[in-house]
Design a protein around this motif. Structure first.
Motif, short mmCIF file in Angstrom:
data_model
loop_
_atom_site.label_atom_id
_atom_site.label_comp_id
_atom_site.label_asym_id
_atom_site.label_seq_id
_atom_site.Cartn_x
_atom_site.Cartn_y
_atom_site.Cartn_z
N ASN A 37 20.62 18.17 -6.95
CA ASN A 37 21.12 19.01 -8.08
C ASN A 37 20.59 19.09 -9.25
O ASN A 37 20.26 19.95 -10.10
CB ASN A 37 22.81 18.79 -8.15
N GLN A 38 20.29 17.62 -9.87
CA GLN A 38 19.43 17.39 -11.09
C GLN A 38 18.08 18.27 -10.94
O GLN A 38 17.87 18.95 -11.99
CB GLN A 38 19.36 15.99 -11.58
N GLU A 39 17.47 17.89 -10.04
CA GLU A 39 16.03 18.50 -9.92
C GLU A 39 16.18 20.11 -9.85
O GLU A 39 15.24 20.72 -10.47
CB GLU A 39 15.29 17.94 -8.62
N ALA A 40 16.87 20.67 -9.35
CA ALA A 40 17.16 21.94 -9.28
C ALA A 40 17.96 22.81 -10.38
O ALA A 40 18.02 23.62 -10.35
CB ALA A 40 17.87 22.26 -7.76
N VAL A 60 28.95 10.93 -14.50
CA VAL A 60 29.82 12.33 -14.61
C VAL A 60 28.91 13.49 -14.46
O VAL A 60 27.78 13.17 -14.99
CB VAL A 60 30.52 12.41 -15.95
N SER A 61 29.16 14.53 -13.87
CA SER A 61 28.36 15.66 -13.67
C SER A 61 28.84 16.79 -14.30
O SER A 61 30.11 17.09 -14.10
CB SER A 61 27.94 15.98 -12.26
N LEU A 62 28.11 17.62 -15.06
CA LEU A 62 28.52 19.16 -15.52
C LEU A 62 27.56 19.98 -14.94
O LEU A 62 26.50 19.75 -15.02
CB LEU A 62 28.33 18.80 -17.16
N SER A 63 28.11 21.32 -14.99
CA SER A 63 27.40 22.42 -14.83
C SER A 63 28.09 23.73 -15.29
O SER A 63 29.26 23.58 -15.69
CB SER A 63 27.26 22.73 -13.08
#
Length: 177
Positions: A37-40, A60-63
């Motif tokens: 997801n980071q790469e994309a 932690v992940s944000l989008s």
């Protein structure tokens, strides 16, 4: 006590395989999807690492996200676009060996501060999250997240204006290190 790095972006070199927060869904997402997801550019995951042990303590992940206007309280629906822009706090987890030391709280403040800073560049109404269970729901509630009253999925959100009013976003300092 562990010496921790400040939150930083996840890299391809980070060893995610030893991370275990005790929750299978969060572990599997981190092991299998965080880097892809980071790469994309689908989401951004920030990690905190133990500088002595060389392992990931938490993440932690944000989008970007959106909320259906109809899910909000009636008082927040008036004169709002549909859908309403938001920041999604997708995952937040601490390895079981480091739990109970306040690191989740520090990562939460980092995530909320990041969302406030983002809102200064790109409009967003709130930070949105989808708690896994009532224990996680209580954790988010302790930061002021409230259930979206008309969301069938029981998502929770906290308004960016409320974060600003409470002083979140004045700097990016956390309690790590």
């Amino acid at each position: 006590m562990a010496r921790l790095t400040p939150p930083r972006p996840l890299t391809a070199e980070d060893d995610r395989t030893t991370f275990d927060c005790g929750r299978e869904a969060l572990n599997n997402w981190f092991w299998r999807h965080a880097w892809h997801n980071q790469e994309a550019s689908v989401s951004r995951t920030s990690v905190v690492c133990d500088t002595q042990a060389g392992e990931i303590v938490g993440y932690v992940s944000l989008s970007a996200a959106q909320i259906e206007r109809a899910w909000l309280a009636k008082s927040h629906q008036r004169n709002r676009p549909d859908p309403i822009p938001a920041v999604l706090l997708g995952q937040l987890a601490i390895d079981w060996r480091y739990q109970g030391r306040g690191y989740a709280r520090s990562l939460m403040f980092f995530a909320l501060t990041t969302a406030v800073h983002l809102s200064e560049q790109v409009g967003c109404f709130c930070v949105l999250t989808h708690p896994l269970d009532d224990e996680v729901r209580a954790f988010y509630g302790s930061f002021g997240f409230e259930e979206l009253p008309f969301d069938p999925g029981r998502s929770m959100a906290i308004r960016i204006n409320d974060l600003k009013h409470n002083g979140i976003g004045t700097n990016l300092r956390t309690d790590f290190g």
